[in-house]
Design an enzyme around this catalytic site. Sequence first.
Site, mmCIF file in Angstrom:
data_model
loop_
_atom_site.group_PDB
_atom_site.id
_atom_site.type_symbol
_atom_site.label_atom_id
_atom_site.label_comp_id
_atom_site.label_asym_id
_atom_site.label_seq_id
_atom_site.Cartn_x
_atom_site.Cartn_y
_atom_site.Cartn_z
ATOM 1 N N ILE A 55 0.839 -1.203 0.000
ATOM 2 C CA ILE A 55 0.000 0.000 0.000
ATOM 3 C C ILE A 55 0.873 1.252 0.000
ATOM 4 O O ILE A 55 0.652 2.179 -0.781
ATOM 5 C CB ILE A 55 -0.959 0.000 1.202
ATOM 6 N N ALA A 84 3.865 1.866 7.737
ATOM 7 C CA ALA A 84 4.815 0.868 8.250
ATOM 8 C C ALA A 84 4.177 0.051 9.363
ATOM 9 O O ALA A 84 3.587 0.599 10.296
ATOM 10 C CB ALA A 84 6.072 1.557 8.764
ATOM 11 N N ALA A 85 4.297 -1.265 9.252
ATOM 12 C CA ALA A 85 3.744 -2.159 10.272
ATOM 13 C C ALA A 85 4.318 -3.550 10.068
ATOM 14 O O ALA A 85 4.768 -3.897 8.975
ATOM 15 C CB ALA A 85 2.220 -2.215 10.186
ATOM 16 N N GLN A 86 4.290 -4.318 11.140
ATOM 17 C CA GLN A 86 4.566 -5.746 11.010
ATOM 18 C C GLN A 86 3.251 -6.405 10.619
ATOM 19 O O GLN A 86 2.299 -6.404 11.378
ATOM 20 C CB GLN A 86 5.098 -6.329 12.315
ATOM 21 N N TYR A 125 -1.949 -9.283 16.156
ATOM 22 C CA TYR A 125 -1.859 -8.284 15.095
ATOM 23 C C TYR A 125 -3.002 -7.274 15.217
ATOM 24 O O TYR A 125 -2.778 -6.056 15.230
ATOM 25 C CB TYR A 125 -1.910 -8.953 13.723
ATOM 26 N N ILE A 156 -5.686 -13.987 -2.913
ATOM 27 C CA ILE A 156 -5.860 -13.769 -4.341
ATOM 28 C C ILE A 156 -4.572 -14.054 -5.103
ATOM 29 O O ILE A 156 -4.567 -14.766 -6.113
ATOM 30 C CB ILE A 156 -6.367 -12.345 -4.621
ATOM 31 N N ILE A 160 -7.386 -23.736 0.077
ATOM 32 C CA ILE A 160 -8.305 -22.974 0.918
ATOM 33 C C ILE A 160 -8.124 -23.422 2.359
ATOM 34 O O ILE A 160 -8.109 -24.618 2.649
ATOM 35 C CB ILE A 160 -9.763 -23.223 0.483
ATOM 36 N N ARG A 213 -14.808 -12.444 2.843
ATOM 37 C CA ARG A 213 -13.912 -11.300 2.935
ATOM 38 C C ARG A 213 -14.443 -10.150 2.083
ATOM 39 O O ARG A 213 -15.018 -10.343 1.018
ATOM 40 C CB ARG A 213 -12.504 -11.658 2.444
#
Length: 328
Positions: free
Chosen positions: A12, A87-89, A154, A195, A210, A218
């Site tokens: 992103i 920024a993230a884990q 998370y 995807i 799956i 989702r």
Amino acid sequence: MEILVTGGAGFIGGHLAEQFVADGHDVRVLDNLDPFYDIGIKEHTIERCRERAESGDGSYEFIDGDVRDEETVTETVSGAEMIYHQAAQAGVRPSVENPRKYDDVNVDGTLNILDAARAADVERVVYASSSSVYGKPKYLPYDEDHPTTPVSPYGASKLAAERYACAYNEVYDINTVALRYFTVYGPRMRPNMAISNFVSRCLNGEPPVIYGDGTQTRDFTFIEDVVTANKRLLREDAADGEAVNIGSTDNIEIRVLAEEIRDMLAPDLELEFAERHDADAEHTHAGTEKAAELLDYEPTHTIREGVEEFVEWYRANREWYEPLVLSS
């Protein structure tokens, strides 16, 4: 405008950085090139941004650094007018194995950004939150008043950082907005997402896998819609202090998604099933009325339209992208 994008070599953040450069802004990216997935994808993103800067009016600077490093953050934030804190884990399942890292990066790293932004008199900080903050649905679609009871470390770390961002808006002289993304996908997406996984396997004659029985749903959001929502915040202040859903308003069963991708690319393949992880969300579905009201947000891609566009991009970029996907 001087714009800082943290995590700007990621999926992103990379799309945001590229768009801002193309629009003529001066963009600085802070990213530690964490090898959560093949960094070749991130290196390709950096190169695209540099090419954009060379061919247009915007500028691009890449800084290899970590949001956990206060000194680096302070130096990088200096001079920025806007911060897009991406920024993230990432990763719900890995957070179960190592929750402390998620707290260090996602919570403490965000506090470093917020404190530096306060000191530098930054105009606005846009924080990348997540639909994972909601946890198990009490009702669908989720609106922003839905209880936030994340079921993974998370999700808990993203919620804690989001609440800090909104609290700083209340008690300090800094504008913040939290955008709750719903499963973003598109070109250069992470290879371990459903995807990209389904597409790559089908194109290589391997059955889509799956996790669970496939009845989980989702709300997938195409990257162009996410970029559009973020661009609105360059000028729009109506969402300051708020958490806002950014989704597609559409959702789909994972099994149906796998079947449709299989039917499009390799109709002779059978689906495969594996054990579902407890931390995985059962359902997600975004209500975007608040985003429409505050940001004039209207998603432009249905899941089927977005997947077709991603498949077209994948085929055109298969030479460089696929080896990195398969190696991750």
